[in-house]
Design an enzyme around this catalytic site. Structure first.
Site, short mmCIF file in Angstrom:
data_model
loop_
_atom_site.label_atom_id
_atom_site.label_comp_id
_atom_site.label_asym_id
_atom_site.label_seq_id
_atom_site.Cartn_x
_atom_site.Cartn_y
_atom_site.Cartn_z
CG MET A 78 -2.09 -1.23 1.22
SD MET A 78 -3.25 -0.51 -0.42
CE MET A 78 -3.81 0.74 -0.09
CB ILE A 81 -1.18 2.35 -3.76
CG1 ILE A 81 -1.12 0.99 -4.51
CG2 ILE A 81 -2.48 3.00 -4.16
CD1 ILE A 81 -2.15 0.05 -4.15
CD GLU A 82 -2.61 5.45 -0.04
OE1 GLU A 82 -2.48 6.64 -0.09
OE2 GLU A 82 -3.59 4.65 -0.23
CB SER A 83 4.05 7.54 -0.02
OG SER A 83 4.63 6.53 0.33
CG ASN A 100 -7.11 4.42 -1.64
OD1 ASN A 100 -7.42 3.29 -2.19
ND2 ASN A 100 -5.78 4.77 -1.67
#
Length: 207
Positions: A45, A48-50, A120
């Site tokens: 994750m 995806i996030e950073s 998200n």
């Protein structure tokens, strides 16, 4: 709508993002995910996030590997001060992020799809969408409203699934061993110059 072109672009970018960025954190994150018996996909994750950038900061004031907002960080007891932002600390932020994911998983009756969507898009937004569907409102409304903002997230998530299923086609190998340790310090230390502090002999892990 699934965008195959975006999926291909992100799969290429994920390879380009290289192990070098993930390597300092991935072993620790995977270990913590496994300790909680959570889906191993959650370990990606932060990609995806950073993009595995611990210093990432968004226009919505989310920060760190997991892009925690100030409100979420505060709720899960992550310290934020002028001198220290725990959201940029892999240990504090991972603890909070996994606590948050466990909460969302329970909140959405064990549905990981909804839990990750809430991560998200926001818990309230997903709850309203589910309510609209249950009340026979047009379920496409939610999809249309979130399609543009969530398209890149879905493409990255699909690419992460490809990485897990076919790891030899994606990330270069990362050593399956710890790369970080908790170090005792007696006072505030500015760590902007990473090359400098990594060479300091006084910074040695506690045995």
């Amino acid at each position: 709508m699934y965008n195959n072109a975006l999926h291909g672009i992100y799969l290429t970018q994920i390879t380009w993002m290289k192990s070098a960025r993930a390597e300092p954190y991935l072993y620790y994150i995977v270990t913590e995910v496994e300790k909680r018996n959570l889906p191993i996909e959650l370990a990606l994750m932060p990609l995806i996030e950073s993009d595995f950038n611990a210093s990432a900061y968004s226009h919505k004031h989310a920060s760190g590997l997991w892009q925690l907002t100030p409100a979420i960080a505060k709720y899960f007891k992550v310290q934020i001060s002028p001198w220290y932002d725990g959201r940029q600390d892999v240990i504090d932020s991972t603890r909070a992020a996994l606590n948050f994911m466990e909460y969302l998983h329970k909140r959405f009756d064990g549905d990981w799809y909804h839990a990750i969507a809430a991560l998200n898009l926001g818990e309230g937004r997903v709850l309203r969408a589910i309510s609209n569907i249950k009340n026979k409102a047009n379920p496409l409304i939610f999809q249309l409203k979130t399609a543009q903002t969530n398209q890149s997230v879905r493409a990255k998530r699909t690419s992460c699934g490809t990485i897990i299923k076919k790891p030899k086609n994606a990330f270069p190998a990362i050593l399956n061993s710890p790369t970080i340790a908790v170090l005792p310090v007696d006072c505030a230390v500015i760590l902007d110059n990473r090359k400098q502090w990594q060479q300091l002999e006084i910074f040695k892990p506690m045995v």
